[in-house]
Design an enzyme around this catalytic site. Sequence first.
Site, PDB file in Angstrom:
ATOM      1  N   LYS A 115       0.827  -1.219   0.000  1.00  0.00           N
ATOM      2  CA  LYS A 115       0.000   0.000   0.000  1.00  0.00           C
ATOM      3  C   LYS A 115       0.853   1.256   0.000  1.00  0.00           C
ATOM      4  O   LYS A 115       0.484   2.262  -0.589  1.00  0.00           O
ATOM      5  CB  LYS A 115      -0.954   0.010   1.198  1.00  0.00           C
ATOM      6  CG  LYS A 115      -2.075  -0.989   1.048  1.00  0.00           C
ATOM      7  CD  LYS A 115      -3.280  -0.610   1.897  1.00  0.00           C
ATOM      8  CE  LYS A 115      -4.469  -1.509   1.562  1.00  0.00           C
ATOM      9  NZ  LYS A 115      -5.516  -1.464   2.564  1.00  0.00           N
ATOM     10  N   LYS A 201      -5.056 -10.102  -6.691  1.00  0.00           N
ATOM     11  CA  LYS A 201      -6.264 -10.535  -5.975  1.00  0.00           C
ATOM     12  C   LYS A 201      -7.451  -9.607  -6.260  1.00  0.00           C
ATOM     13  O   LYS A 201      -7.259  -8.425  -6.553  1.00  0.00           O
ATOM     14  CB  LYS A 201      -5.978 -10.658  -4.476  1.00  0.00           C
ATOM     15  CG  LYS A 201      -5.877  -9.362  -3.771  1.00  0.00           C
ATOM     16  CD  LYS A 201      -5.863  -9.513  -2.243  1.00  0.00           C
ATOM     17  CE  LYS A 201      -5.839  -8.108  -1.689  1.00  0.00           C
ATOM     18  NZ  LYS A 201      -5.639  -7.915  -0.328  1.00  0.00           N
ATOM     19  N   LYS A 204     -11.289  -4.379  -3.436  1.00  0.00           N
ATOM     20  CA  LYS A 204     -12.189  -3.221  -3.487  1.00  0.00           C
ATOM     21  C   LYS A 204     -11.482  -2.033  -4.124  1.00  0.00           C
ATOM     22  O   LYS A 204     -12.122  -1.134  -4.641  1.00  0.00           O
ATOM     23  CB  LYS A 204     -12.584  -2.797  -2.067  1.00  0.00           C
ATOM     24  CG  LYS A 204     -13.501  -3.736  -1.338  1.00  0.00           C
ATOM     25  CD  LYS A 204     -13.728  -3.218   0.095  1.00  0.00           C
ATOM     26  CE  LYS A 204     -14.098  -4.331   1.042  1.00  0.00           C
ATOM     27  NZ  LYS A 204     -13.524  -4.210   2.373  1.00  0.00           N
TER      28      LYS A 204
HETATM   29  P1  TYM Z   1     -10.744  -6.586   4.272  1.00  0.00           P
HETATM   30  O1  TYM Z   1     -11.836  -5.633   4.638  1.00  0.00           O
HETATM   31  O2  TYM Z   1      -9.774  -6.165   3.232  1.00  0.00           O
HETATM   32  O3  TYM Z   1     -11.352  -7.957   3.832  1.00  0.00           O
HETATM   33  C1  TYM Z   1     -12.305  -8.653   4.623  1.00  0.00           C
HETATM   34  C2  TYM Z   1     -12.032 -10.146   4.530  1.00  0.00           C
HETATM   35  O4  TYM Z   1     -12.095 -10.583   3.169  1.00  0.00           O
HETATM   36  C3  TYM Z   1     -10.908 -11.312   2.837  1.00  0.00           C
HETATM   37  N1  TYM Z   1     -10.574 -11.075   1.420  1.00  0.00           N
HETATM   38  C4  TYM Z   1     -10.356 -12.045   0.527  1.00  0.00           C
HETATM   39  N2  TYM Z   1     -10.377 -13.382   0.617  1.00  0.00           N
HETATM   40  C5  TYM Z   1     -10.122 -14.099  -0.505  1.00  0.00           C
HETATM   41  N3  TYM Z   1      -9.860 -13.525  -1.714  1.00  0.00           N
HETATM   42  C6  TYM Z   1      -9.829 -12.170  -1.859  1.00  0.00           C
HETATM   43  N4  TYM Z   1      -9.580 -11.617  -3.054  1.00  0.00           N
HETATM   44  C7  TYM Z   1     -10.080 -11.372  -0.701  1.00  0.00           C
HETATM   45  N5  TYM Z   1     -10.127 -10.030  -0.494  1.00  0.00           N
HETATM   46  C8  TYM Z   1     -10.421  -9.868   0.816  1.00  0.00           C
HETATM   47  C9  TYM Z   1      -9.842 -10.753   3.770  1.00  0.00           C
HETATM   48  O5  TYM Z   1      -8.780 -11.680   3.934  1.00  0.00           O
HETATM   49  C10 TYM Z   1     -10.627 -10.519   5.048  1.00  0.00           C
HETATM   50  O6  TYM Z   1     -10.719 -11.709   5.796  1.00  0.00           O
HETATM   51  N6  TYM Z   1      -7.426  -6.048   7.980  1.00  0.00           N
HETATM   52  C11 TYM Z   1      -8.692  -6.678   7.606  1.00  0.00           C
HETATM   53  C12 TYM Z   1      -9.816  -6.332   8.556  1.00  0.00           C
HETATM   54  C13 TYM Z   1      -9.542  -6.635   9.978  1.00  0.00           C
HETATM   55  C14 TYM Z   1      -9.459  -7.921  10.587  1.00  0.00           C
HETATM   56  C15 TYM Z   1      -9.200  -7.670  11.954  1.00  0.00           C
HETATM   57  C16 TYM Z   1      -9.608  -9.225  10.100  1.00  0.00           C
HETATM   58  C17 TYM Z   1      -9.323  -5.700  10.954  1.00  0.00           C
HETATM   59  N7  TYM Z   1      -9.126  -6.335  12.119  1.00  0.00           N
HETATM   60  C18 TYM Z   1      -9.070  -8.712  12.867  1.00  0.00           C
HETATM   61  C19 TYM Z   1      -9.463 -10.273  11.024  1.00  0.00           C
HETATM   62  C20 TYM Z   1      -9.199 -10.009  12.360  1.00  0.00           C
HETATM   63  C21 TYM Z   1      -9.083  -6.196   6.221  1.00  0.00           C
HETATM   64  O7  TYM Z   1      -8.722  -5.129   5.802  1.00  0.00           O
HETATM   65  O8  TYM Z   1      -9.948  -7.029   5.597  1.00  0.00           O
END
Ligand code: TYM
Length: 339
Positions: A115, A201, A204
């Site tokens: 990022k 991947k 968003k």
């Molecule tokens: P975020 O909001 O980017 O994504 C939410 C969840 O979706 C999964 N994900 C994917 N899985 C498979 N293929 C993809 N292309 C894909 N894109 C997204 C992510 O792995 C995630 O599980 N940092 C985290 C949010 C967070 C979090 C936490 C997660 C904050 N605190 C504590 C677990 C535990 C995030 O930005 O996810």
Amino acid sequence: MRVVSGIQPTGKPHLGNYLGAIVNYVKLQDEAEAQGGECFIFLADLHALSMTHDPAELTRNTREMVATLVACGVDPSKTVLFNQAQVPAHAEMQWLLNGTARMGWLNRMTQWKDKAGKNREGQSVALFTYPVLQAADVLLYQATHVPVGEDQKQHLELARDIAQKFNNDFCDEDAPLFTLPEPFIPPSAARIMSLRDGTSKMSKSDPSEMSRISLTDDPDTVMKKVKKAKTDPEPLPSEEAGLEDRPEARNLVGIYAALTGKTPAKVLSEHGGQGFGAFKPALGEVLVETLTPINARFMELKGDQEALDAILARGASRARERGIPTLDAAYKALGLVRG
Ligand code: TYM
């Protein structure tokens, strides 16, 4: 069994979020209930501050994300569903853990490197310390299972390192404070890739809408995106080995497998030899079948702001209560008295 996971309320949730994480929120919520455990799912609105954001949009997206999660099967009567901002213990715990996390550990995080790119100096401090807040999120509730996609695995490993160092530095050997969390990653949907490029991947933040299926896309849009998905000219192989070096084909087979609960090998035994002209419509149909009921439920819930706010308020009140004992114990271990 303590299930904890979060999702950022930025942009529209997509198929990668759904197959990589949300499906397992629902699965583990039910398992936790059956075992007398607990499940905490939250909207990571504090994490959203790490990038430039529009405050009004964040408020709107937070409500929409609650509606989406409930539409996907996260049940507020079984799961503590809330947003971080209403539970100050997350930010407090992050500060306590900032004393334990090391700069070198954060510097190695691939998400930070990706990022920030070449402009590290211009990034927010929040983007750098983001994984410490994520560690606080899960350690606060003594998480055992953390359902996430593969891209979050490194952050979970960091949470374990922080927990371990804190336990070593500040707790008696036979009375560690923090439980070490385990990531729970789905085998055939660990990493759903972009429909325009099988090597990056689904995300968003990709500028192209055609790269992802949003959970709220209507059937025509879903069909159009699948038909336009990048592929190669070869027919599908009959065995998985034939998908090597064919990232786009592997991705579409993986999506089909995850949606139908079949293994990729089984999908290939049924569709091997087919060209994409036949496979894509079959995949589109399975997608539409999955997304139509989610969409209908989302539309019903979305308009009722009061109900959505009430879900978050109830969840936050429960989360505040559940997080306090660990937060108190962390203050105490550090020689601080919590006010
Ligand atoms: P975020 O909001 O980017 O994504 C939410 C969840 O979706 C999964 N994900 C994917 N899985 C498979 N293929 C993809 N292309 C894909 N894109 C997204 C992510 O792995 C995630 O599980 N940092 C985290 C949010 C967070 C979090 C936490 C997660 C904050 N605190 C504590 C677990 C535990 C995030 O930005 O996810």
